[in-house]
Scaffold this motif. Structure first.
Motif, PDB file in Angstrom:
ATOM      1  N   MET A  32      -6.418  30.970   8.963  1.00  0.00           N
ATOM      2  CA  MET A  32      -7.795  31.463   9.057  1.00  0.00           C
ATOM      3  C   MET A  32      -8.460  31.376   7.695  1.00  0.00           C
ATOM      4  N   ARG A  33      -9.707  30.956   7.708  1.00  0.00           N
ATOM      5  CA  ARG A  33     -10.504  30.950   6.484  1.00  0.00           C
ATOM      6  C   ARG A  33     -11.062  32.362   6.276  1.00  0.00           C
ATOM      7  N   LEU A  34     -10.961  32.869   5.073  1.00  0.00           N
ATOM      8  CA  LEU A  34     -11.462  34.205   4.756  1.00  0.00           C
ATOM      9  C   LEU A  34     -12.913  34.113   4.295  1.00  0.00           C
ATOM     10  N   ALA A  35     -13.655  35.181   4.519  1.00  0.00           N
ATOM     11  CA  ALA A  35     -15.028  35.216   4.027  1.00  0.00           C
ATOM     12  C   ALA A  35     -15.005  35.162   2.495  1.00  0.00           C
ATOM     13  N   LEU A  36     -16.077  34.653   1.934  1.00  0.00           N
ATOM     14  CA  LEU A  36     -16.204  34.547   0.481  1.00  0.00           C
ATOM     15  C   LEU A  36     -15.967  35.913  -0.170  1.00  0.00           C
ATOM     16  N   HIS A  37     -15.323  35.900  -1.315  1.00  0.00           N
ATOM     17  CA  HIS A  37     -15.087  37.112  -2.108  1.00  0.00           C
ATOM     18  C   HIS A  37     -14.122  38.091  -1.450  1.00  0.00           C
ATOM     19  N   THR A  38     -13.342  37.631  -0.465  1.00  0.00           N
ATOM     20  CA  THR A  38     -12.324  38.502   0.110  1.00  0.00           C
ATOM     21  C   THR A  38     -11.119  38.530  -0.827  1.00  0.00           C
ATOM     22  N   SER A  39     -10.822  39.685  -1.361  1.00  0.00           N
ATOM     23  CA  SER A  39      -9.714  39.769  -2.323  1.00  0.00           C
ATOM     24  C   SER A  39      -8.594  40.674  -1.820  1.00  0.00           C
ATOM     25  N   THR A  40      -8.784  41.250  -0.618  1.00  0.00           N
ATOM     26  CA  THR A  40      -7.778  42.160  -0.057  1.00  0.00           C
ATOM     27  C   THR A  40      -7.567  41.840   1.410  1.00  0.00           C
ATOM     28  N   ILE A  41      -6.295  41.912   1.825  1.00  0.00           N
ATOM     29  CA  ILE A  41      -5.993  41.752   3.246  1.00  0.00           C
ATOM     30  C   ILE A  41      -5.293  43.024   3.709  1.00  0.00           C
ATOM     31  N   LEU A  42      -5.671  43.503   4.896  1.00  0.00           N
ATOM     32  CA  LEU A  42      -5.062  44.701   5.481  1.00  0.00           C
ATOM     33  C   LEU A  42      -4.220  44.287   6.675  1.00  0.00           C
TER      34      LEU A  42
END
Lengths: 304, 304
Positions: A32-42
């Motif tokens: 999956m591509r993450l939204a811009l500026h995503t620096s954390t995953i839960l």
């Protein structure tokens, strides 16, 4: 039942996967591509077992749906969070009708998509006919704002108000095993609106799955505070005894602590102040009129 | 066994979690900080059931370990990938000795940490005593280079060489259920070195879990090509019949396709050319001396 084929047929129904799924299910991993500026995953994981979390022989679609909804409720409980994707591992007793397995996966897949958490992976394993049918779901999420705090269980502060959404009790009919716990609305939108409205005034949050008293106990212990819970203020489902209701569980409402003004309603859901955070030792004190009782493993114990 | 307490005690052993785990297990979700410029997240899920994937009554530590290793092998099969974290949902038959459950979770936790995929969440559910013990693991990973391709099953191209790491066969002793499948080294480092060495010349990759012939069939179908597999070239485990070995499974080696020169050894692991990609119809052709046989659901079928 050929496990590989079945799952591929399930995933083939995913005609409307979001564009963010850059590698759909069917490879060794999905991407999956993450939204811009995503620096954390839960991430969180939670299982549903037939005969324990859902009625034996009940609709398998409802079982799959509940497995997703429980996990979305965990995302809601972080407030500053948006579901990203789900994965599901199913254990299928030998001899299970294939149509039933299909219903289980359709419950998983459709519910996941409806909550913007597309089912991007998983497996099915055929187990002995005497085993329970079960499904283990992992949910991934990302913060709404990676620079803002998550509403963790450790974040309660002395003098916070204690609040609950909706009403407590009556989610599970002990006679039939049916009830709201099989098809509830996780309080995701309410949680996100609380985050947007209160910002850093929103402190600790938890979803009410073990029972209101026990879940407030998790916050009290994690935050090393005491929570005074005023029984008369708790919104109780019609026909329920308040003490039963707060011990009942599976409400999937949110309990949280915050400082300052809190709206009485958000997204059509009532929000009720039910207590206060005081300094103390990680326990819940039940305030019932003039009586004060402390939570113990065995129940409630009168305190002076 | 109190499920909540047991898991908390397991997670309390996590004294050496990487600093990237910004919210450790114990809240509604766990949180991890992603490396800078991470724009893609990878995920897969895979289960291990006692009596099916591991011997009944065997060491529960080995069961937890295998559940993690299988998932790390899926990360390896993307080549351009590094493990990030794992979550595990265990189904525990009622009456299971608590020490056994502890061993299961220690196998999960320690193996996950050793592969830089810390166990950041999960749950335990007590199921009926007649159910199988099982554990469902989700693994998360990130690309080594978010701007480069993943080694997907769909990426094989006509004229690619077909390669396999290590040797095939003998991972599972059918008499005892023991063998290398219980404690193998996922080919993660080899895969990452192949990605670094070959770059865009590395095309399709899969880990060999269903059996070499079947797994090459997954690549052939996904890529809409034919794979000519030269039986005499396949490195076979000592004492094994080649045709049995390629149908056996649980090798957890890597099969891949690439164009141009490929090293004969990386990270101490042999890499052997075993075939070639040709234009065709999504099948594997077994080349055995002068004979050519096509893979079918039932086995091999002579072709002219």
């Amino acid at each position: 039942m050929r496990e590989f084929d079945l799952l591929n047929r399930v995933f083939a129904q995913n005609t409307s996967l979001p564009a963010s799924v850059t590698l759909p299910p069917g490879d060794d991993m999905a991407a999956m591509r993450l939204a811009l500026h995503t620096s954390t995953i839960l991430a969180a994981a939670d299982s549903v077992v037939e005969g324990r979390h859902t009625p034996l022989g009940g609709d398998a679609y409802a079982m799959g749906r509940k497995a997703i909804l429980r996990n979305v409720s965990d995302v809601a409980a972080m407030a500053n969070a948006q579901p990203l994707a789900t994965l599901a591992c199913a254990m299928i007793p030998a001899g299970t009708d294939e149509a039933r397995v299909w219903r289980l996966f359709e419950g998983l897949r459709e519910t996941a998509l409806a909550w913007n958490a597309p089912l991007i992976g998983g497996d099915t394993t055929v187990v002995g006919a005497e085993s329970a049918m079960s499904v283990a779901v992992t949910i991934l999420a990302t913060p709404l704002d990676c620079n803002a705090a998550l509403a963790t269980r450790t974040a309660a502060r002395v003098d916070d108000g204690v609040y609950v959404t909706g009403s407590i009790g009556g989610a599970w009919d002990r006679a039939t095993g049916l009830g709201r716990h099989l098809d509830f609305t996780p309080r995701l939108r309410v949680a996100q609106e609380l985050f947007r409205t209160l910002g850093s005034r929103l402190h600790a949050m938890i979803d009410v799955s073990d029972g209101l008293a026990q879940d407030l106990g998790h916050i009290a212990r994690s935050s090393s505070v005491t929570i005074d819970l005023e029984l008369a203020r708790v919104p109780i489902a019609s026909g329920w005894n308040p003490r039963d209701a707060i011990a009942h569980g599976e409400d999937y409402e949110l309990a949280f602590t915050a400082v300052g003004e809190v709206p009485a309603m958000l997204e059509g859901v009532a929000i009720t102040r039910i207590g206060v955070v005081t300094s103390g030792e990680g326990v819940v004190i039940l305030v019932d009129g003039a009586h004060r009782e402390r939570s113990t493993n065995a129940g409630w114990e009168h305190v002076a």
